[in-house]
Design a protein around this motif. Structure first.
Motif, short mmCIF file in Angstrom:
data_model
loop_
_atom_site.label_atom_id
_atom_site.label_comp_id
_atom_site.label_asym_id
_atom_site.label_seq_id
_atom_site.Cartn_x
_atom_site.Cartn_y
_atom_site.Cartn_z
N VAL A 28 -5.82 -2.45 0.43
CA VAL A 28 -6.86 -3.22 -0.27
C VAL A 28 -8.02 -2.36 -0.76
O VAL A 28 -8.79 -2.79 -1.60
CB VAL A 28 -7.42 -4.38 0.60
N LYS A 29 -8.14 -1.13 -0.24
CA LYS A 29 -9.27 -0.30 -0.64
C LYS A 29 -9.00 1.15 -0.30
O LYS A 29 -8.49 1.45 0.77
CB LYS A 29 -10.53 -0.77 0.08
N LYS A 30 -9.35 2.05 -1.21
CA LYS A 30 -9.27 3.49 -0.96
C LYS A 30 -10.70 4.03 -1.04
O LYS A 30 -11.48 3.62 -1.90
CB LYS A 30 -8.37 4.18 -1.97
N PHE A 31 -11.02 4.97 -0.16
CA PHE A 31 -12.39 5.51 -0.10
C PHE A 31 -12.38 6.81 0.69
O PHE A 31 -11.36 7.20 1.26
CB PHE A 31 -13.34 4.49 0.54
N ILE A 32 -13.51 7.47 0.74
CA ILE A 32 -13.70 8.65 1.57
C ILE A 32 -14.40 8.19 2.85
O ILE A 32 -15.46 7.56 2.79
CB ILE A 32 -14.55 9.74 0.87
N SER A 33 -13.80 8.49 4.00
CA SER A 33 -14.37 8.03 5.27
C SER A 33 -15.72 8.68 5.52
O SER A 33 -15.91 9.87 5.25
CB SER A 33 -13.41 8.31 6.43
N ASP A 34 -16.63 7.89 6.05
CA ASP A 34 -17.97 8.39 6.36
C ASP A 34 -17.95 9.38 7.51
O ASP A 34 -18.66 10.37 7.50
CB ASP A 34 -18.91 7.23 6.74
N ASP A 35 -17.11 9.10 8.53
CA ASP A 35 -17.18 9.90 9.75
C ASP A 35 -16.47 11.24 9.66
O ASP A 35 -16.97 12.23 10.19
CB ASP A 35 -16.68 9.10 10.96
N ILE A 36 -15.32 11.33 8.97
CA ILE A 36 -14.63 12.62 8.92
C ILE A 36 -14.46 13.16 7.50
O ILE A 36 -13.91 14.23 7.31
CB ILE A 36 -13.26 12.58 9.65
N GLY A 37 -14.94 12.40 6.51
CA GLY A 37 -14.97 12.90 5.13
C GLY A 37 -13.62 13.07 4.46
O GLY A 37 -13.49 13.86 3.53
N LEU A 38 -12.60 12.33 4.90
CA LEU A 38 -11.26 12.42 4.31
C LEU A 38 -10.91 11.15 3.56
O LEU A 38 -11.42 10.07 3.88
CB LEU A 38 -10.22 12.65 5.41
N PRO A 39 -10.03 11.24 2.55
CA PRO A 39 -9.57 10.03 1.86
C PRO A 39 -8.88 9.09 2.87
O PRO A 39 -8.08 9.52 3.70
CB PRO A 39 -8.56 10.54 0.83
N GLU A 40 -9.22 7.81 2.76
CA GLU A 40 -8.75 6.83 3.71
C GLU A 40 -8.39 5.55 2.96
O GLU A 40 -8.92 5.27 1.89
CB GLU A 40 -9.87 6.55 4.74
N THR A 41 -7.49 4.76 3.55
CA THR A 41 -7.09 3.49 2.95
C THR A 41 -7.30 2.37 3.96
O THR A 41 -6.98 2.52 5.14
CB THR A 41 -5.59 3.53 2.53
N LYS A 42 -7.85 1.28 3.47
CA LYS A 42 -8.00 0.07 4.28
C LYS A 42 -6.77 -0.82 3.99
O LYS A 42 -6.42 -1.05 2.84
CB LYS A 42 -9.27 -0.68 3.93
N TYR A 43 -6.14 -1.31 5.07
CA TYR A 43 -5.00 -2.20 4.98
C TYR A 43 -5.38 -3.54 5.60
O TYR A 43 -6.21 -3.59 6.51
CB TYR A 43 -3.82 -1.64 5.77
N GLU A 44 -4.75 -4.62 5.13
CA GLU A 44 -4.96 -5.91 5.76
C GLU A 44 -3.66 -6.68 5.82
O GLU A 44 -2.76 -6.49 5.00
CB GLU A 44 -6.05 -6.72 5.06
N LEU A 45 -3.58 -7.54 6.83
CA LEU A 45 -2.42 -8.40 7.02
C LEU A 45 -2.92 -9.79 7.38
O LEU A 45 -3.68 -9.96 8.34
CB LEU A 45 -1.54 -7.86 8.16
N TYR A 46 -2.50 -10.80 6.59
CA TYR A 46 -2.81 -12.18 6.92
C TYR A 46 -1.72 -12.68 7.88
O TYR A 46 -0.53 -12.48 7.63
CB TYR A 46 -2.89 -13.03 5.66
N LEU A 47 -2.15 -13.31 8.95
CA LEU A 47 -1.23 -13.75 10.00
C LEU A 47 -0.83 -15.21 9.82
O LEU A 47 -1.48 -15.98 9.23
CB LEU A 47 -1.86 -13.54 11.38
#
Length: 165
Positions: free
Chosen positions: A146-165
């Motif tokens: 759902v979202k790609k960004f640079i993580s604040d804590d370690i400064g690496l590209p990161e992806t947010k995932y979500e799952l509806y249950l």
């Protein structure tokens, strides 16, 4: 016990988990996609005590549990269910010598079932893009990016995932 899978038991942390917890939290390879910061034995002891105390806090939103193998009761890692910005985030980490055994996939499936049982409607996970193994686990369970960004804590590209249950 919080929940179990075919090979694993997820339970509250105990002070007797300290040796394994230290092995987990002092390994830079384990933490390279998390905080990146290894901990000393004393820091691990303090953190473990704090995590155990949280179980009794009123309206606690930060649950870290132990993962142990049923076969030998060995502490092999942790699983997390944490409320972040009003969302329910899952996570897991394993002691390096237990990698490549399918434990992440197994515990993630169990965690999804547990989240349904406690009536959560959506869970999220954050994965550093270099961490292909964790991304595969979430994608196996149909988490959507759902979202790609640079993580604040370690400064690496990161992806947010979500799952509806």
């Amino acid at each position: 016990m919080i929940f179990e899978t075919k090979r694993l038991l997820v339970r509250k942390l105990k002070i007797t988990d300290l040796e394994g917890f230290y092995e987990l939290e002092s390994n830079p390879k384990v933490l390279q996609y998390a905080t990146g910061e290894v901990k000393t034995f004393l820091e691990c002891e303090e953190e473990l005590e704090n995590l155990i105390e949280k179980y009794d806090e009123f309206e606690n939103t930060f649950w870290i549990y132990a993962v142990e193998r049923k076969s030998d009761k060995e502490f092999i890692g942790t699983v997390a269910l944490v409320k972040t910005n009003e969302e329910d985030e899952i996570g897991y980490r394993f002691i390096e010598k237990y990698w490549y055994n399918g434990y992440a996939k197994e515990v993630c499936g169990g965690l999804i079932t547990y989240c349904k049982l406690v009536n959560l409607t959506k869970i999220i996970g954050y994965v550093v893009d270099e961490n292909k193994a964790s991304a595969k686990v979430l994608e196996y369970y149909n988490f959507k990016q759902v979202k790609k960004f640079i993580s604040d804590d370690i400064g690496l590209p990161e992806t947010k995932y979500e799952l509806y249950l």
